[in-house]
Scaffold this motif. Structure first.
Motif, short mmCIF file in Angstrom:
data_model
loop_
_atom_site.label_atom_id
_atom_site.label_comp_id
_atom_site.label_asym_id
_atom_site.label_seq_id
_atom_site.Cartn_x
_atom_site.Cartn_y
_atom_site.Cartn_z
N ILE A 38 1.13 -1.67 -0.18
CA ILE A 38 -0.42 -0.24 0.34
C ILE A 38 0.62 1.18 0.23
O ILE A 38 1.66 1.37 0.57
CB ILE A 38 -0.57 0.63 1.29
CG1 ILE A 38 -2.03 -1.00 1.43
CG2 ILE A 38 -1.92 1.63 1.40
CD1 ILE A 38 -2.31 -1.40 2.62
N SER A 97 -3.95 -3.16 5.90
CA SER A 97 -5.15 -3.05 6.95
C SER A 97 -4.94 -3.69 7.81
O SER A 97 -5.06 -4.87 8.52
CB SER A 97 -6.85 -3.28 6.63
OG SER A 97 -6.42 -2.82 5.57
N SER A 155 -4.36 12.40 8.39
CA SER A 155 -4.58 11.46 7.40
C SER A 155 -6.31 10.58 6.75
O SER A 155 -6.40 9.53 5.63
CB SER A 155 -3.84 11.03 5.83
OG SER A 155 -3.38 9.45 7.34
N VAL A 156 -6.66 10.24 7.90
CA VAL A 156 -7.80 9.32 8.33
C VAL A 156 -8.79 10.32 9.33
O VAL A 156 -8.94 10.60 9.92
CB VAL A 156 -7.48 8.14 9.30
CG1 VAL A 156 -9.15 7.66 9.39
CG2 VAL A 156 -6.41 7.10 8.26
N ALA A 158 -9.95 -0.73 4.96
CA ALA A 158 -11.01 -1.51 5.74
C ALA A 158 -11.06 -1.05 8.19
O ALA A 158 -11.97 -1.14 7.94
CB ALA A 158 -10.96 -2.91 5.90
N SER A 199 -9.91 1.80 8.95
CA SER A 199 -10.33 3.21 8.89
C SER A 199 -11.78 3.13 8.89
O SER A 199 -12.37 4.26 10.20
CB SER A 199 -9.83 4.32 8.43
OG SER A 199 -8.76 3.92 8.16
N PHE A 249 -3.11 1.71 12.40
CA PHE A 249 -3.79 0.59 11.26
C PHE A 249 -3.02 0.24 10.25
O PHE A 249 -3.96 -0.61 9.18
CB PHE A 249 -3.71 2.66 10.69
CG PHE A 249 -4.05 4.14 11.05
CD1 PHE A 249 -5.68 3.54 10.49
CD2 PHE A 249 -3.73 4.88 11.46
CE1 PHE A 249 -6.10 5.14 11.26
CE2 PHE A 249 -4.12 5.86 12.01
CZ PHE A 249 -5.45 5.80 11.51
N TYR A 304 3.68 15.70 9.61
CA TYR A 304 3.13 14.41 9.48
C TYR A 304 4.18 12.88 9.37
O TYR A 304 3.31 12.19 9.73
CB TYR A 304 2.22 14.68 7.87
CG TYR A 304 1.52 13.31 6.79
CD1 TYR A 304 0.36 12.70 7.82
CD2 TYR A 304 1.97 12.34 5.87
CE1 TYR A 304 -0.44 11.24 7.40
CE2 TYR A 304 0.73 11.44 6.23
CZ TYR A 304 -0.04 10.96 6.31
OH TYR A 304 -0.36 9.66 5.76
C1 LIG Z 1 -3.08 6.40 8.42
C2 LIG Z 1 -3.29 5.27 7.34
O1 LIG Z 1 -3.33 4.12 7.16
C3 LIG Z 1 -3.61 3.13 6.46
C4 LIG Z 1 -5.47 2.81 6.96
C5 LIG Z 1 -5.81 1.72 5.89
C6 LIG Z 1 -7.36 1.88 5.77
O2 LIG Z 1 -7.76 2.26 6.59
O3 LIG Z 1 -7.44 0.00 6.71
C7 LIG Z 1 -5.05 1.06 5.58
C8 LIG Z 1 -3.78 0.90 6.12
C9 LIG Z 1 -2.86 2.33 6.59
O4 LIG Z 1 -1.52 2.31 5.74
C10 LIG Z 1 -4.43 6.60 6.11
O5 LIG Z 1 -3.93 6.33 5.50
O6 LIG Z 1 -3.75 7.75 6.39
#
Ligand SMILES: C=C(O[C@@H]1C=C(C(=O)O)C=C[C@H]1O)C(=O)O
Length: 279
Positions: A7, A50, A77-78, A99, A101, A189, A240
């Protein structure tokens, strides 16, 4: 050939940008939901997936013991972008990329005694709010850009956490910050998970550790490069990135376990491996 699935959001740039894959390993990239599926189907052997999918599939998967995308407090960023107060949410759009978040949002809503309707829908927060949703969940680079669009600009003397969270009728709620207020723990995350039947070669783990040490050691350069690509100020991207916890340390595991207990109380025991050299 051992297959990796990355990712490739900016938050893993300090690990992946300088990674030199050893012979016999190749890599593909995709968004979280794609990489989660690729790992479970056997299309790839290891991926930074995730965290919630690692938890739900703990009978088949193991996670590297010292790699994470975690944060204590704001992640930036979420985000849930909303046009009504959190307590009044009725109809929320969810990005199909995520997934973890989505599961985190569900936990946070439940803990607030709320049960709005949740629908998968793609588009920017602005577009989806204009289309009648009162909340929009966004993750990754585009969420970081949209966050800055609402809360920016950042001056030399303001801290990122002190920026206003409302502008033009839009409020931004940072889900990792809300998790911190609820639990006092970091939120994990992503973890680097592999199918238990296909553990990674030691050379790949070694290369990942070398790349991470180099990336974190040169964070200013990493931030400069990505700030340009994202069209964001360097200071914003630098903050960040240095804000992430990349080593799945004891506090991160507390957060991961607490999330696992809330999201999948009957999950199989979480497996971590292979052991670090010297363990
Ligand atoms: C912090 C983050 O985390 C990401 C969020 C994810 C998810 O919501 O499933 C999966 C991988 C992470 O790297 C982002 O997307 O900003």
């Amino acid at each position: 050939m051992y297959r990796a699935g990355w990712i490739h959001y900016t938050n893993v740039a300090p690990i992946l940008d300088d990674l030199v894959l050893p012979a016999g390993v190749n890599a593909v990239t995709g968004v979280p939901t794609q990489m989660n599926a690729a790992l479970l189907s056997g299309e790839v052997d290891i991926a930074n997936i995730s965290a919630v999918e690692f938890i739900r599939n703990a009978d088949q998967l193991a996670a590297l013991p010292d790699f994470s995308v975690a944060v204590l407090g704001s992640v930036y960023s979420v985000n849930l972008f909303h046009s009504v107060p959190w307590e009044d949410l009725k109809r929320v759009a969810l990005t199909a990329q995520s997934a973890t978040s989505v599961a985190l949002l569900e936990v946070l809503l439940r803990e607030s005694g709320l049960s709005p309707s949740l629908e998968r829908a793609e588009g920017t927060a602005q577009e989806l709010l204009a289309a009648g949703y009162d909340g929009v969940l966004r993750i990754g680079d585009s969420a970081l850009r949209e966050w800055y669009g609402v809360v920016g600009p950042l001056t030399e003397t303001t801290s990122m956490t002190a920026l206003p969270h409302h502008k033009g009728g839009v409020t931004v709620t940072d889900l990792a910050q809300k998790w911190f207020e609820l639990t006092g723990h970091p939120f994990v995350f992503a973890v680097w998970a592999y199918r238990q039947s296909a553990p990674p070669p030691a050379e790949l783990l070694q290369a990942m550790r070398v790349a991470r040490r180099h990336g974190i050691g040169h964070l200013e350069e990493v931030a400069q490069r990505h700030a340009q690509r994202l069209g964001l100020p360097e200071r914003v991207v630098q903050h960040y990135l240095w804000n992430f916890r990349y080593h799945l340390e004891a506090p991160d595991r507390l957060g991961l376990n607490e999330f696992a207990a809330k999201v999948a109380p009957n999950h199989p025991p979480l497996v971590f491996g292979p052991a670090l050299p010297g363990d």
